[in-house]
Design a protein around this motif. Structure first.
Motif, PDB file in Angstrom:
ATOM      1  N   LYS A  25       0.808  -1.220   0.000  1.00  0.00           N
ATOM      2  CA  LYS A  25       0.000   0.000   0.000  1.00  0.00           C
ATOM      3  C   LYS A  25       0.844   1.274   0.000  1.00  0.00           C
ATOM      4  N   LYS A  26       1.998   1.200   0.645  1.00  0.00           N
ATOM      5  CA  LYS A  26       2.863   2.384   0.783  1.00  0.00           C
ATOM      6  C   LYS A  26       4.269   2.018   0.313  1.00  0.00           C
ATOM      7  N   ARG A  27       4.500   2.181  -0.951  1.00  0.00           N
ATOM      8  CA  ARG A  27       5.796   1.770  -1.500  1.00  0.00           C
ATOM      9  C   ARG A  27       6.851   2.865  -1.303  1.00  0.00           C
ATOM     10  N   LYS A  28       7.042   3.237  -0.063  1.00  0.00           N
ATOM     11  CA  LYS A  28       8.064   4.204   0.293  1.00  0.00           C
ATOM     12  C   LYS A  28       8.929   3.625   1.395  1.00  0.00           C
ATOM     13  N   SER A  29      10.204   3.961   1.342  1.00  0.00           N
ATOM     14  CA  SER A  29      11.129   3.391   2.315  1.00  0.00           C
ATOM     15  C   SER A  29      10.897   3.926   3.722  1.00  0.00           C
ATOM     16  N   SER A  30      10.092   4.986   3.858  1.00  0.00           N
ATOM     17  CA  SER A  30       9.838   5.539   5.191  1.00  0.00           C
ATOM     18  C   SER A  30       9.193   4.510   6.113  1.00  0.00           C
ATOM     19  N   PHE A  31       8.387   3.588   5.560  1.00  0.00           N
ATOM     20  CA  PHE A  31       7.768   2.572   6.416  1.00  0.00           C
ATOM     21  C   PHE A  31       8.823   1.636   6.981  1.00  0.00           C
ATOM     22  N   LEU A  32       9.851   1.327   6.169  1.00  0.00           N
ATOM     23  CA  LEU A  32      10.917   0.447   6.638  1.00  0.00           C
ATOM     24  C   LEU A  32      11.757   1.140   7.709  1.00  0.00           C
ATOM     25  N   VAL A 144       4.120   9.373  16.009  1.00  0.00           N
ATOM     26  CA  VAL A 144       5.013  10.518  16.183  1.00  0.00           C
ATOM     27  C   VAL A 144       6.287  10.325  15.361  1.00  0.00           C
ATOM     28  N   ILE A 145       6.875   9.134  15.445  1.00  0.00           N
ATOM     29  CA  ILE A 145       8.118   8.850  14.737  1.00  0.00           C
ATOM     30  C   ILE A 145       7.916   8.933  13.230  1.00  0.00           C
ATOM     31  N   TYR A 146       6.797   8.440  12.731  1.00  0.00           N
ATOM     32  CA  TYR A 146       6.567   8.455  11.283  1.00  0.00           C
ATOM     33  C   TYR A 146       6.480   9.884  10.758  1.00  0.00           C
ATOM     34  N   ARG A 147       5.865  10.759  11.521  1.00  0.00           N
ATOM     35  CA  ARG A 147       5.809  12.166  11.109  1.00  0.00           C
ATOM     36  C   ARG A 147       7.204  12.772  11.042  1.00  0.00           C
ATOM     37  N   GLN A 148       8.055  12.355  11.959  1.00  0.00           N
ATOM     38  CA  GLN A 148       9.409  12.907  11.992  1.00  0.00           C
ATOM     39  C   GLN A 148      10.250  12.432  10.815  1.00  0.00           C
ATOM     40  N   ILE A 149      10.236  11.118  10.557  1.00  0.00           N
ATOM     41  CA  ILE A 149      11.105  10.600   9.493  1.00  0.00           C
ATOM     42  C   ILE A 149      10.559  10.875   8.102  1.00  0.00           C
ATOM     43  N   SER A 150       9.330  11.392   8.006  1.00  0.00           N
ATOM     44  CA  SER A 150       8.790  11.786   6.717  1.00  0.00           C
ATOM     45  C   SER A 150       9.322  13.151   6.288  1.00  0.00           C
ATOM     46  N   LYS A 151       9.945  13.868   7.232  1.00  0.00           N
ATOM     47  CA  LYS A 151      10.517  15.175   6.925  1.00  0.00           C
ATOM     48  C   LYS A 151      12.030  15.039   6.742  1.00  0.00           C
ATOM     49  N   PRO A 152      12.637  15.932   5.977  1.00  0.00           N
ATOM     50  CA  PRO A 152      14.109  15.940   5.899  1.00  0.00           C
ATOM     51  C   PRO A 152      14.699  16.232   7.281  1.00  0.00           C
ATOM     52  N   LEU A 153      15.649  15.426   7.693  1.00  0.00           N
ATOM     53  CA  LEU A 153      16.236  15.571   9.025  1.00  0.00           C
ATOM     54  C   LEU A 153      17.668  16.079   8.931  1.00  0.00           C
ATOM     55  N   ILE A 273      20.961   4.884   4.543  1.00  0.00           N
ATOM     56  CA  ILE A 273      19.897   5.326   5.457  1.00  0.00           C
ATOM     57  C   ILE A 273      20.068   6.801   5.791  1.00  0.00           C
ATOM     58  N   SER A 274      21.310   7.226   5.989  1.00  0.00           N
ATOM     59  CA  SER A 274      21.590   8.618   6.296  1.00  0.00           C
ATOM     60  C   SER A 274      21.086   9.543   5.186  1.00  0.00           C
ATOM     61  N   LYS A 275      21.359   9.172   3.945  1.00  0.00           N
ATOM     62  CA  LYS A 275      20.902   9.976   2.810  1.00  0.00           C
ATOM     63  C   LYS A 275      19.381  10.004   2.744  1.00  0.00           C
ATOM     64  N   ARG A 276      18.770   8.856   3.023  1.00  0.00           N
ATOM     65  CA  ARG A 276      17.306   8.775   2.978  1.00  0.00           C
ATOM     66  C   ARG A 276      16.672   9.655   4.054  1.00  0.00           C
ATOM     67  N   LEU A 277      17.239   9.663   5.245  1.00  0.00           N
ATOM     68  CA  LEU A 277      16.725  10.504   6.316  1.00  0.00           C
ATOM     69  C   LEU A 277      16.876  11.987   5.970  1.00  0.00           C
ATOM     70  N   SER A 278      17.932  12.315   5.255  1.00  0.00           N
ATOM     71  CA  SER A 278      18.154  13.704   4.854  1.00  0.00           C
ATOM     72  C   SER A 278      17.157  14.171   3.806  1.00  0.00           C
ATOM     73  N   ARG A 279      16.646  13.218   3.001  1.00  0.00           N
ATOM     74  CA  ARG A 279      15.712  13.575   1.932  1.00  0.00           C
ATOM     75  C   ARG A 279      14.279  13.705   2.406  1.00  0.00           C
ATOM     76  N   GLY A 280      13.926  12.983   3.451  1.00  0.00           N
ATOM     77  CA  GLY A 280      12.528  12.946   3.869  1.00  0.00           C
ATOM     78  C   GLY A 280      11.743  11.945   3.055  1.00  0.00           C
ATOM     79  N   SER A 281      10.418  12.115   2.983  1.00  0.00           N
ATOM     80  CA  SER A 281       9.541  11.118   2.367  1.00  0.00           C
ATOM     81  C   SER A 281       9.575  11.102   0.852  1.00  0.00           C
ATOM     82  N   SER A 282      10.419  11.934   0.241  1.00  0.00           N
ATOM     83  CA  SER A 282      10.480  11.959  -1.215  1.00  0.00           C
ATOM     84  C   SER A 282      11.085  10.708  -1.800  1.00  0.00           C
ATOM     85  N   GLY A 283      11.913   9.996  -0.990  1.00  0.00           N
ATOM     86  CA  GLY A 283      12.562   8.795  -1.515  1.00  0.00           C
ATOM     87  C   GLY A 283      11.637   7.593  -1.480  1.00  0.00           C
TER      88      GLY A 283
END
Length: 286
Positions: A25-32, A144-153, A273-283
């Motif tokens: 349903k959610k083919r984004k790495s943010s769920f992982l 709470v965590i999902y909202r955080q990792i969906s944003k660029p960190l 993972i570091s790069k993905r966290l920096s991008r936010g939910s766009s990846g």
């Protein structure tokens, strides 16, 4: 596979089904990433209450030669699979309190059932503690965590989440081969059973290594390969020291090399993972 094993296997299958459903349903790495963070939170909690606190014991009867490692299998089904999988489901789909209450009731009933079936045992723990922790802390935390990792960190927040995503991978790759292949053991005299000693030390060891990984990733290296050399050297020297002072005993020839190899592999994953966290939910993928 005996009676006890089937129940734990059933929970594992349900957990995998939940993760597959989320991915479909959610083919984004943010769920992982959310799943990894929730696994590490569960690991940290279990380190305190289960490993050092002796709160309860599992009896999946999957590992025959050592009862503590067998109990660890049950702990992994709980804290690596079903509990983080449900927290991920709640976080990704932003489920409300009705769903949170339903999943809390499901796990509370499962715990009660396992107690009645004598495939799980409380020492000082109470089922009410599980209910309270899931309902008011762990499951809401997933949202709470999902909202955080969906944003660029960036900055300290990026470092914290990088640690939380990397640590569970390191922890699993450290202890699982020990449990199944008996490639090494740690002897500190903290507990009567060497397996308990080994699990306790490994639970702390993976946290320290994850902190080192986070530092190495955050440093801007002129030569990318240098961080791998530094990590391999740290692992090699640590192995020598622990062996020399009698804490570590390796039982197979490949043991020291495995820990160097998987540290290098996970360090590569940690960089991604570091790069993905920096991008936010766009990846879409790690």
């Amino acid at each position: 596979m005996n009676f006890n094993s089937w129940w734990y296997m059933g929970l594992a299958i349900i957990s995998l089904g939940i993760l597959i459903f989320i991915y479909s349903k959610k083919r984004k790495s943010s769920f992982l990433l959310l799943f990894l963070v929730m696994v590490e939170f569960a690991f940290l909690i279990e380190t305190v209450i289960y490993i050092f606190g002796g709160s309860y014991q599992y009896f999946p009867k999957i590992i025959k030669y050592n009862s503590y490692y067998d109990s660890n299998v049950g702990a992994l089904v709980s804290n690596l699979l079903i509990v983080p999988a449900l927290a991920t489901l709640i976080g990704v789909f932003k489920l409300n309190w009705l769903w949170i209450s339903f999943f809390t009731a499901f796990l509370t009933f499962t715990e009660w059932l396992f107690l009645r079936l004598n495939i799980y045992e409380h020492n000082w723990w109470k089922t009410g503690y599980t209910t309270f922790g899931l309902l008011f802390v762990f499951f809401p935390l997933g949202k709470v965590i999902y909202r955080q990792i969906s944003k660029p960190l960036k900055g300290i927040k990026h470092s914290i989440f990088l640690f939380l995503c990397t640590a569970p991978i390191l922890g699993c790759m450290h202890i699982i081969p020990i449990m199944w292949l008996s490639n090494r053991a740690y002897f500190l005299g903290w507990f009567k059973d060497y397996a308990h000693d080994t699990t306790a030390f490994a639970s702390l060891y993976h946290v320290v290594v994850a902190i080192i990984f986070t530092i190495l990733i955050k440093i801007n290296w002129r030569h990318r390969g240098l961080k791998y050399l530094v990590m391999a050297s740290i692992t090699f020297v640590t192995t020598l020291i622990l062996t020399k002072i009698g804490i570590l005993k390796s039982y197979v020839w490949w043991d020291p090399w495995y820990y160097i190899f998987y540290h290098v592999i996970v360090l590569t994953m940690s960089g991604a993972i570091s790069k993905r966290l920096s991008r936010g939910s766009s990846g879409r993928s790690i």
